[in-house]
Design a protein around this motif. Structure first.
Motif, PDB file in Angstrom:
ATOM      1  N   GLU A 143       0.789  -1.021   0.095  1.00  0.00           N
ATOM      2  CA  GLU A 143      -0.039  -0.066  -0.089  1.00  0.00           C
ATOM      3  C   GLU A 143       0.843   1.364  -0.178  1.00  0.00           C
ATOM      4  O   GLU A 143       1.554   1.542   0.995  1.00  0.00           O
ATOM      5  CB  GLU A 143      -0.879  -0.144   1.088  1.00  0.00           C
ATOM      6  N   ASP A 144       1.009   1.883  -0.940  1.00  0.00           N
ATOM      7  CA  ASP A 144       1.646   3.135  -1.362  1.00  0.00           C
ATOM      8  C   ASP A 144       1.383   4.391   0.112  1.00  0.00           C
ATOM      9  O   ASP A 144       0.279   4.379  -0.004  1.00  0.00           O
ATOM     10  CB  ASP A 144       1.484   3.638  -2.621  1.00  0.00           C
ATOM     11  N   SER A 145       2.266   4.921   0.399  1.00  0.00           N
ATOM     12  CA  SER A 145       2.296   5.623   1.473  1.00  0.00           C
ATOM     13  C   SER A 145       1.856   5.037   2.776  1.00  0.00           C
ATOM     14  O   SER A 145       2.273   5.614   4.092  1.00  0.00           O
ATOM     15  CB  SER A 145       1.148   6.669   1.266  1.00  0.00           C
ATOM     16  N   LEU A 146       0.916   4.127   2.991  1.00  0.00           N
ATOM     17  CA  LEU A 146       0.750   3.390   4.140  1.00  0.00           C
ATOM     18  C   LEU A 146       1.805   2.578   4.565  1.00  0.00           C
ATOM     19  O   LEU A 146       2.311   2.769   5.713  1.00  0.00           O
ATOM     20  CB  LEU A 146      -0.425   2.563   4.049  1.00  0.00           C
ATOM     21  N   PRO A 200      -3.818  19.524  -7.210  1.00  0.00           N
ATOM     22  CA  PRO A 200      -4.885  19.888  -8.139  1.00  0.00           C
ATOM     23  C   PRO A 200      -5.935  20.431  -7.259  1.00  0.00           C
ATOM     24  O   PRO A 200      -6.697  19.479  -6.481  1.00  0.00           O
ATOM     25  CB  PRO A 200      -5.122  18.827  -9.141  1.00  0.00           C
ATOM     26  N   LEU A 201      -6.517  21.457  -7.702  1.00  0.00           N
ATOM     27  CA  LEU A 201      -8.023  21.770  -7.118  1.00  0.00           C
ATOM     28  C   LEU A 201      -8.951  20.364  -7.478  1.00  0.00           C
ATOM     29  O   LEU A 201      -9.873  20.580  -6.639  1.00  0.00           O
ATOM     30  CB  LEU A 201      -8.443  22.903  -7.690  1.00  0.00           C
ATOM     31  N   GLY A 202      -8.898  19.947  -8.416  1.00  0.00           N
ATOM     32  CA  GLY A 202      -9.669  18.754  -8.850  1.00  0.00           C
ATOM     33  C   GLY A 202      -9.531  17.534  -8.041  1.00  0.00           C
ATOM     34  O   GLY A 202     -10.275  16.570  -8.211  1.00  0.00           O
ATOM     35  N   ALA A 203      -8.500  17.497  -7.130  1.00  0.00           N
ATOM     36  CA  ALA A 203      -8.082  16.332  -6.351  1.00  0.00           C
ATOM     37  C   ALA A 203      -7.559  16.789  -5.076  1.00  0.00           C
ATOM     38  O   ALA A 203      -6.546  16.557  -4.759  1.00  0.00           O
ATOM     39  CB  ALA A 203      -7.235  15.491  -6.966  1.00  0.00           C
ATOM     40  N   PRO A 204      -8.636  17.444  -4.247  1.00  0.00           N
ATOM     41  CA  PRO A 204      -8.098  18.249  -3.030  1.00  0.00           C
ATOM     42  C   PRO A 204      -7.874  17.533  -1.712  1.00  0.00           C
ATOM     43  O   PRO A 204      -7.888  18.103  -0.608  1.00  0.00           O
ATOM     44  CB  PRO A 204      -9.052  19.393  -2.964  1.00  0.00           C
ATOM     45  N   ALA A 205      -8.396  16.293  -1.666  1.00  0.00           N
ATOM     46  CA  ALA A 205      -8.753  15.514  -0.318  1.00  0.00           C
ATOM     47  C   ALA A 205      -7.613  15.801   0.625  1.00  0.00           C
ATOM     48  O   ALA A 205      -7.901  16.064   2.022  1.00  0.00           O
ATOM     49  CB  ALA A 205      -9.247  14.161  -0.543  1.00  0.00           C
ATOM     50  N   MET A 206      -6.467  15.420   0.357  1.00  0.00           N
ATOM     51  CA  MET A 206      -5.234  15.362   1.368  1.00  0.00           C
ATOM     52  C   MET A 206      -5.075  16.862   1.729  1.00  0.00           C
ATOM     53  O   MET A 206      -4.628  17.167   2.778  1.00  0.00           O
ATOM     54  CB  MET A 206      -4.129  14.700   0.698  1.00  0.00           C
ATOM     55  N   THR A 207      -4.995  17.756   0.895  1.00  0.00           N
ATOM     56  CA  THR A 207      -4.927  19.143   1.063  1.00  0.00           C
ATOM     57  C   THR A 207      -5.989  19.646   2.113  1.00  0.00           C
ATOM     58  O   THR A 207      -5.594  20.391   3.065  1.00  0.00           O
ATOM     59  CB  THR A 207      -4.798  20.046  -0.212  1.00  0.00           C
ATOM     60  N   VAL A 215      -9.328  13.835   8.500  1.00  0.00           N
ATOM     61  CA  VAL A 215      -9.369  13.082   6.924  1.00  0.00           C
ATOM     62  C   VAL A 215     -10.669  13.636   6.474  1.00  0.00           C
ATOM     63  O   VAL A 215     -11.481  13.561   7.029  1.00  0.00           O
ATOM     64  CB  VAL A 215      -9.520  11.681   7.245  1.00  0.00           C
ATOM     65  N   VAL A 216     -10.339  14.350   5.443  1.00  0.00           N
ATOM     66  CA  VAL A 216     -11.566  14.718   4.370  1.00  0.00           C
ATOM     67  C   VAL A 216     -11.501  14.051   3.016  1.00  0.00           C
ATOM     68  O   VAL A 216     -10.408  13.992   2.531  1.00  0.00           O
ATOM     69  CB  VAL A 216     -11.592  16.338   4.520  1.00  0.00           C
ATOM     70  N   THR A 217     -12.518  13.359   2.902  1.00  0.00           N
ATOM     71  CA  THR A 217     -12.816  12.475   1.679  1.00  0.00           C
ATOM     72  C   THR A 217     -13.514  13.297   0.641  1.00  0.00           C
ATOM     73  O   THR A 217     -14.345  14.189   1.023  1.00  0.00           O
ATOM     74  CB  THR A 217     -13.369  11.218   1.961  1.00  0.00           C
ATOM     75  N   THR A 218     -13.591  12.995  -0.422  1.00  0.00           N
ATOM     76  CA  THR A 218     -14.348  13.591  -1.719  1.00  0.00           C
ATOM     77  C   THR A 218     -14.899  12.289  -2.489  1.00  0.00           C
ATOM     78  O   THR A 218     -14.536  11.233  -2.424  1.00  0.00           O
ATOM     79  CB  THR A 218     -13.349  14.401  -2.693  1.00  0.00           C
ATOM     80  N   GLY A 227      -1.789  11.014 -11.267  1.00  0.00           N
ATOM     81  CA  GLY A 227      -0.802  10.315 -10.244  1.00  0.00           C
ATOM     82  C   GLY A 227      -1.154  10.951  -8.791  1.00  0.00           C
ATOM     83  O   GLY A 227      -0.728  10.241  -7.545  1.00  0.00           O
ATOM     84  N   VAL A 228      -2.021  11.593  -8.495  1.00  0.00           N
ATOM     85  CA  VAL A 228      -2.217  12.347  -7.243  1.00  0.00           C
ATOM     86  C   VAL A 228      -3.792  12.650  -7.169  1.00  0.00           C
ATOM     87  O   VAL A 228      -3.994  13.145  -6.055  1.00  0.00           O
ATOM     88  CB  VAL A 228      -1.503  13.808  -7.146  1.00  0.00           C
ATOM     89  N   ALA A 229      -4.541  11.545  -7.966  1.00  0.00           N
ATOM     90  CA  ALA A 229      -5.955  11.834  -7.844  1.00  0.00           C
ATOM     91  C   ALA A 229      -6.595  11.029  -6.901  1.00  0.00           C
ATOM     92  O   ALA A 229      -7.624  10.062  -7.221  1.00  0.00           O
ATOM     93  CB  ALA A 229      -6.587  11.629  -9.193  1.00  0.00           C
ATOM     94  N   GLY A 230      -6.178  10.903  -5.421  1.00  0.00           N
ATOM     95  CA  GLY A 230      -6.938  10.085  -4.672  1.00  0.00           C
ATOM     96  C   GLY A 230      -7.989  10.904  -3.749  1.00  0.00           C
ATOM     97  O   GLY A 230      -8.038  12.077  -4.027  1.00  0.00           O
ATOM     98  N   ARG A 231      -8.930  10.020  -3.395  1.00  0.00           N
ATOM     99  CA  ARG A 231     -10.203  10.730  -2.666  1.00  0.00           C
ATOM    100  C   ARG A 231     -10.317  10.257  -1.176  1.00  0.00           C
ATOM    101  O   ARG A 231     -11.140  10.873  -0.505  1.00  0.00           O
ATOM    102  CB  ARG A 231     -11.355  10.110  -3.382  1.00  0.00           C
ATOM    103  N   ARG A 232      -9.314   9.394  -0.922  1.00  0.00           N
ATOM    104  CA  ARG A 232      -9.779   9.000   0.672  1.00  0.00           C
ATOM    105  C   ARG A 232      -8.470   9.074   1.202  1.00  0.00           C
ATOM    106  O   ARG A 232      -7.339   7.916   1.263  1.00  0.00           O
ATOM    107  CB  ARG A 232     -10.326   7.505   0.724  1.00  0.00           C
ATOM    108  N   PRO A 233      -7.887  10.056   1.927  1.00  0.00           N
ATOM    109  CA  PRO A 233      -6.488   9.947   2.704  1.00  0.00           C
ATOM    110  C   PRO A 233      -6.229   9.078   3.639  1.00  0.00           C
ATOM    111  O   PRO A 233      -7.429   8.685   4.318  1.00  0.00           O
ATOM    112  CB  PRO A 233      -6.591  11.365   3.177  1.00  0.00           C
ATOM    113  N   ILE A 234      -4.962   8.637   3.882  1.00  0.00           N
ATOM    114  CA  ILE A 234      -4.829   7.478   4.842  1.00  0.00           C
ATOM    115  C   ILE A 234      -4.453   8.126   6.199  1.00  0.00           C
ATOM    116  O   ILE A 234      -3.660   9.047   6.350  1.00  0.00           O
ATOM    117  CB  ILE A 234      -3.720   6.585   4.548  1.00  0.00           C
TER     118      ILE A 234
END
Length: 313
Positions: A143-146, A200-207, A215-218, A227-234
């Protein structure tokens, strides 16, 4: 500074990583500076067999697998890197990806010998499927990052940065391995350097999560920076990020494209959108960086050729 990362382990990771991924070019790119209004150095993480920084982390992961099969979810770059690291060690690897991922990335995963499974959904659905495969087959889920190895492998970039004085380091923010890894080293060894994460503004969950300290999800993402378009931060990764990042900013798609164009025209670099996030941040807030010396990590070069031509035309 309490994070999951450890400087001694990061330093010990360097000998575990194939030298082809280490000591990547770091240079001041004066040709970019008139357009950006500050001194800009580039840390180039694309000049390797998988054209991204991910090989640093997968080398550490694969070195500890001891013959065990593994599965991961990937938007493309992690899958390529894990396939490359596994191939050299004779390991069996499955990569789960969205069938809508960049075709060039999927083709390289196959070419590197990994088993590729595609899902009808985004990266978060791929993560769920990879976890199900790991449970069913009794194999290692990477699991990348985890997995802290992915962060500490990426953190070796920080070891190569801290010998040069910078006012700020601009880091693409997705799952968080790159930002937490490099950020940990910079804040430990060069605490006066600002660590600024860019998404990106279009993938802001981690920011958003960083700013709200939870944790804020989208529900969706909408960005060319796959490459940075995640919706559920760990949660564990967010906790690390909160310790090492000085700021997290969001940038527009038009600025990402302009950043790609500048890197192509003035640095001769073909980069994927995620790699241009740092340049996008400089374009959007020039006053903040005026008169400073910043470094941006050009983290990946696996752009779809046809899309790249449209973006930089």
């Amino acid at each position: 500074m309490q994070t999951r990362l450890d400087l001694a382990r990061i330093q010990a990771a360097r000998p575990l990583i194939d030298p082809i991924f280490l000591d990547t070019p770091l240079y001041r790119c004066e040709a970019l500076e008139p357009a950006l209004g500050c001194a800009v150095s580039i840390k180039l993480e694309t000049a390797n067999p998988v054209r991204s920084f991910k090989g640093r982390g997968t080398e550490v992961v694969a070195g500890g697998l001891a013959g065990q099969a593994a599965v991961c979810a990937s938007a493309g770059n992690l899958g390529q890197a894990l396939a490359w690291s596994a191939r050299g060690r004779g390991l069996d690897v499955t990569v789960v990806a969205s069938r809508y991922a960049t075709p060039a990335k999927l083709a390289r995963i196959r070419a590197l010998g990994a088993r590729l499974e595609l899902v009808d959904g985004d990266h978060e659905l791929a993560r769920e499927r990879a976890a199900a495969i790991a449970r069913h087959d009794g194999i290692r889920l990477v699991e990348d990052s985890l997995d802290v190895e992915t962060c500490e492998g990426a953190a070796t970039i920080g070891l190569e940065l801290v010998g040069t004085p910078f006012d700020a380091v601009l880091i693409a923010l997705g799952g968080g391995a790159l930002a937490t890894g490099v950020g940990h080293v910079v804040k430990t060894l060069a605490s006066g350097t600002e660590v600024i994460c860019v998404q990106p503004l279009g993938a802001p969950a981690m920011t958003r999560s960083w700013h709200e300290r939870r944790v804020v999800t989208t529900d969706t993402t909408d960005t060319i920076a796959d490459g940075v378009a995640g919706r559920r931060p760990i949660p564990e990764v967010l906790a690390d990020l909160l310790q090492v990042a000085d700021d997290a900013v969001l940038v527009r798609e038009s600025s990402i494209i302009a950043g790609m164009r500048l890197l192509f025209e003035h640095a001769g670099l073909v980069v994927e959108p995620s790699a241009a996030l740092g340049i996008a941040a400089l374009l959007e807030d020039p006053g903040r960086f005026a008169g400073k010396h910043v470094v941006t990590i050009v983290c990946g070069g696996n752009a779809d050729p046809a899309a790249f031509r449209r973006w930089v035309a």
